[in-house]
Design a protein around this motif. Structure first.
Motif, PDB file in Angstrom:
ATOM      1  N   PRO A  52       0.805  -1.230   0.000  1.00 19.91           N
ATOM      2  CA  PRO A  52       0.000   0.000   0.000  1.00 19.91           C
ATOM      3  C   PRO A  52       0.835   1.275   0.000  1.00 19.91           C
ATOM      4  N   PHE A  53       2.007   1.232   0.615  1.00 19.22           N
ATOM      5  CA  PHE A  53       2.862   2.416   0.639  1.00 19.22           C
ATOM      6  C   PHE A  53       3.446   2.708  -0.749  1.00 19.22           C
ATOM      7  N   VAL A  54       3.804   1.661  -1.457  1.00 22.28           N
ATOM      8  CA  VAL A  54       4.297   1.839  -2.825  1.00 22.28           C
ATOM      9  C   VAL A  54       3.171   2.383  -3.705  1.00 22.28           C
ATOM     10  N   ALA A  55       1.967   1.833  -3.537  1.00 20.42           N
ATOM     11  CA  ALA A  55       0.818   2.312  -4.315  1.00 20.42           C
ATOM     12  C   ALA A  55       0.516   3.777  -3.986  1.00 20.42           C
ATOM     13  N   TYR A  56       0.619   4.154  -2.722  1.00 22.61           N
ATOM     14  CA  TYR A  56       0.394   5.551  -2.330  1.00 22.61           C
ATOM     15  C   TYR A  56       1.449   6.458  -2.961  1.00 22.61           C
ATOM     16  N   TRP A  57       2.708   6.045  -2.891  1.00 24.17           N
ATOM     17  CA  TRP A  57       3.783   6.857  -3.459  1.00 24.17           C
ATOM     18  C   TRP A  57       3.572   7.055  -4.959  1.00 24.17           C
ATOM     19  N   ILE A  58       3.187   5.988  -5.654  1.00 19.60           N
ATOM     20  CA  ILE A  58       2.941   6.089  -7.093  1.00 19.60           C
ATOM     21  C   ILE A  58       1.747   6.999  -7.367  1.00 19.60           C
ATOM     22  N   PHE A  77      -8.950   7.480  -7.411  1.00 20.74           N
ATOM     23  CA  PHE A  77      -9.444   6.128  -7.128  1.00 20.74           C
ATOM     24  C   PHE A  77      -9.353   5.260  -8.379  1.00 20.74           C
ATOM     25  N   ARG A  78      -9.754   5.794  -9.510  1.00 21.21           N
ATOM     26  CA  ARG A  78      -9.664   5.065 -10.774  1.00 21.21           C
ATOM     27  C   ARG A  78      -8.209   4.730 -11.088  1.00 21.21           C
ATOM     28  N   PHE A  79      -7.324   5.685 -10.828  1.00 27.42           N
ATOM     29  CA  PHE A  79      -5.900   5.440 -11.053  1.00 27.42           C
ATOM     30  C   PHE A  79      -5.409   4.275 -10.192  1.00 27.42           C
ATOM     31  N   CYS A  80      -5.818   4.226  -8.934  1.00 22.29           N
ATOM     32  CA  CYS A  80      -5.396   3.132  -8.045  1.00 22.29           C
ATOM     33  C   CYS A  80      -5.891   1.783  -8.551  1.00 22.29           C
ATOM     34  N   ILE A  81      -7.138   1.729  -8.975  1.00 23.66           N
ATOM     35  CA  ILE A  81      -7.679   0.468  -9.485  1.00 23.66           C
ATOM     36  C   ILE A  81      -6.912   0.039 -10.733  1.00 23.66           C
ATOM     37  N   TYR A  82      -6.705   0.971 -11.650  1.00 29.13           N
ATOM     38  CA  TYR A  82      -5.945   0.659 -12.866  1.00 29.13           C
ATOM     39  C   TYR A  82      -4.515   0.245 -12.530  1.00 29.13           C
ATOM     40  N   LEU A  83      -3.900   0.917 -11.578  1.00 30.71           N
ATOM     41  CA  LEU A  83      -2.537   0.601 -11.173  1.00 30.71           C
ATOM     42  C   LEU A  83      -2.445  -0.846 -10.702  1.00 30.71           C
ATOM     43  N   PHE A  84      -3.364  -1.250  -9.828  1.00 33.12           N
ATOM     44  CA  PHE A  84      -3.356  -2.620  -9.338  1.00 33.12           C
ATOM     45  C   PHE A  84      -3.679  -3.601 -10.462  1.00 33.12           C
ATOM     46  N   TRP A 154      -7.564 -11.391  -9.970  1.00 31.67           N
ATOM     47  CA  TRP A 154      -8.781 -10.938  -9.278  1.00 31.67           C
ATOM     48  C   TRP A 154      -8.497 -10.469  -7.852  1.00 31.67           C
ATOM     49  N   ILE A 155      -7.603 -11.158  -7.170  1.00 28.90           N
ATOM     50  CA  ILE A 155      -7.271 -10.760  -5.799  1.00 28.90           C
ATOM     51  C   ILE A 155      -6.668  -9.357  -5.784  1.00 28.90           C
ATOM     52  N   TYR A 156      -5.741  -9.084  -6.697  1.00 31.87           N
ATOM     53  CA  TYR A 156      -5.109  -7.765  -6.709  1.00 31.87           C
ATOM     54  C   TYR A 156      -6.045  -6.671  -7.214  1.00 31.87           C
ATOM     55  N   ILE A 157      -6.974  -7.000  -8.083  1.00 33.82           N
ATOM     56  CA  ILE A 157      -7.976  -5.995  -8.473  1.00 33.82           C
ATOM     57  C   ILE A 157      -8.853  -5.655  -7.276  1.00 33.82           C
ATOM     58  N   PHE A 158      -9.275  -6.670  -6.539  1.00 32.33           N
ATOM     59  CA  PHE A 158     -10.081  -6.428  -5.335  1.00 32.33           C
ATOM     60  C   PHE A 158      -9.266  -5.640  -4.305  1.00 32.33           C
ATOM     61  N   LEU A 159      -8.009  -5.993  -4.154  1.00 32.16           N
ATOM     62  CA  LEU A 159      -7.136  -5.264  -3.241  1.00 32.16           C
ATOM     63  C   LEU A 159      -6.979  -3.814  -3.678  1.00 32.16           C
ATOM     64  N   GLY A 160      -6.918  -3.584  -4.987  1.00 31.55           N
ATOM     65  CA  GLY A 160      -6.837  -2.221  -5.507  1.00 31.55           C
ATOM     66  C   GLY A 160      -8.084  -1.416  -5.186  1.00 31.55           C
ATOM     67  N   ILE A 161      -9.245  -2.059  -5.228  1.00 29.97           N
ATOM     68  CA  ILE A 161     -10.482  -1.366  -4.871  1.00 29.97           C
ATOM     69  C   ILE A 161     -10.492  -1.027  -3.387  1.00 29.97           C
ATOM     70  N   ILE A 162     -10.132  -2.008  -2.560  1.00 23.28           N
ATOM     71  CA  ILE A 162     -10.141  -1.794  -1.105  1.00 23.28           C
ATOM     72  C   ILE A 162      -9.097  -0.759  -0.690  1.00 23.28           C
ATOM     73  N   ILE A 167      -6.198   5.312  -0.101  1.00 24.31           N
ATOM     74  CA  ILE A 167      -5.050   5.915  -0.793  1.00 24.31           C
ATOM     75  C   ILE A 167      -5.496   7.150  -1.562  1.00 24.31           C
ATOM     76  N   ALA A 168      -6.606   7.048  -2.272  1.00 22.05           N
ATOM     77  CA  ALA A 168      -7.103   8.203  -3.039  1.00 22.05           C
ATOM     78  C   ALA A 168      -7.506   9.328  -2.099  1.00 22.05           C
ATOM     79  N   ALA A 169      -8.122   8.988  -0.974  1.00 25.92           N
ATOM     80  CA  ALA A 169      -8.539  10.025  -0.025  1.00 25.92           C
ATOM     81  C   ALA A 169      -7.337  10.749   0.576  1.00 25.92           C
ATOM     82  N   ILE A 170      -6.310  10.004   0.946  1.00 26.30           N
ATOM     83  CA  ILE A 170      -5.122  10.614   1.533  1.00 26.30           C
ATOM     84  C   ILE A 170      -4.349  11.404   0.476  1.00 26.30           C
ATOM     85  N   ALA A 171      -4.238  10.863  -0.718  1.00 28.84           N
ATOM     86  CA  ALA A 171      -3.516  11.564  -1.793  1.00 28.84           C
ATOM     87  C   ALA A 171      -4.252  12.827  -2.195  1.00 28.84           C
TER      88      ALA A 171
END
Length: 175
Positions: A52-58, A77-84, A154-162, A167-171
């Motif tokens: 999650p920290f790497v995803a936040y930094w990105i 949020f869309r960026f995070c989902i696409y990233l994952f 599928w697991i990482y897409i779900f993880l990207g949503i969660i 991450i989007a709120a903090i960013a």
């Protein structure tokens, strides 16, 4: 930026950063299977917590590159989902190649290790559950490499949503 341009920019940036995120996930996978023992468990746990920290930094890097003060929560949020999604595609390909060609017996070995662990550390009341699981596995068969790779996707897409929500709120709040 116009709405359409921002969407296209978001998708392109998610693909670009997804390559790097995917390489991080592939490195995580390689280190998990290469290093055994307590060091491997610690390293695997550390890298899992680091995701999650790497995803936040990105995501913050994307927000800076977008150079838009009014970039919305939905865009981040869309960026995070696409990233994952794009990152997990690299991981799924690496897992498929490993499970199919490099070590075809890996999935079966992991299931046997799991059953041995469950039989060793469970009480007699849950022995029926282990027997039930073994019977189901014998009936259905060991999952194929492609099934495990798609499951990872599928697991990482779900993880990207969660994880994408906080991450989007903090960013979004970060200046």
């Amino acid at each position: 930026m116009e709405k359409y341009e921002l969407r296209m920019f978001t998708t392109r940036q998610a693909m670009g950063y997804g390559v790097w995120f995917g390489l991080f996930l592939v490195l995580k996978f390689i280190l998990e299977i290469a290093i055994k023992g307590n060091t491997g468990v610690f390293l695997s746990g550390f890298l899992t917590v680091l995701v999650p920290f790497v995803a936040y930094w990105i995501t913050v890097r994307f927000k800076i590159k977008a150079d838009d003060e009014n970039i919305g929560f939905g865009t981040l949020f869309r960026f995070c989902i696409y990233l994952f999604f794009f990152g997990s595609m690299f991981l799924a390909i690496a897992e498929f190649v490993y499970y199919q060609y490099i070590n075809p017996d890996y999935i079966a070995e992991q299931l046997e290790t799991l059953f041995a662990f469950l039989e060793k550390y469970n009480d007699s009341a849950s022995a029926a559950t282990v027997t039930n699981l073994k019977a189901q596995l014998n009936e259905v068969g060991i999952p194929s490499a492609s099934a495990v790779a798609v499951q990872t996707l599928w697991i990482y897409i779900f993880l990207g949503i969660i994880l994408g929500l906080p991450i989007a709120a903090i960013a979004k709040k970060r200046r």
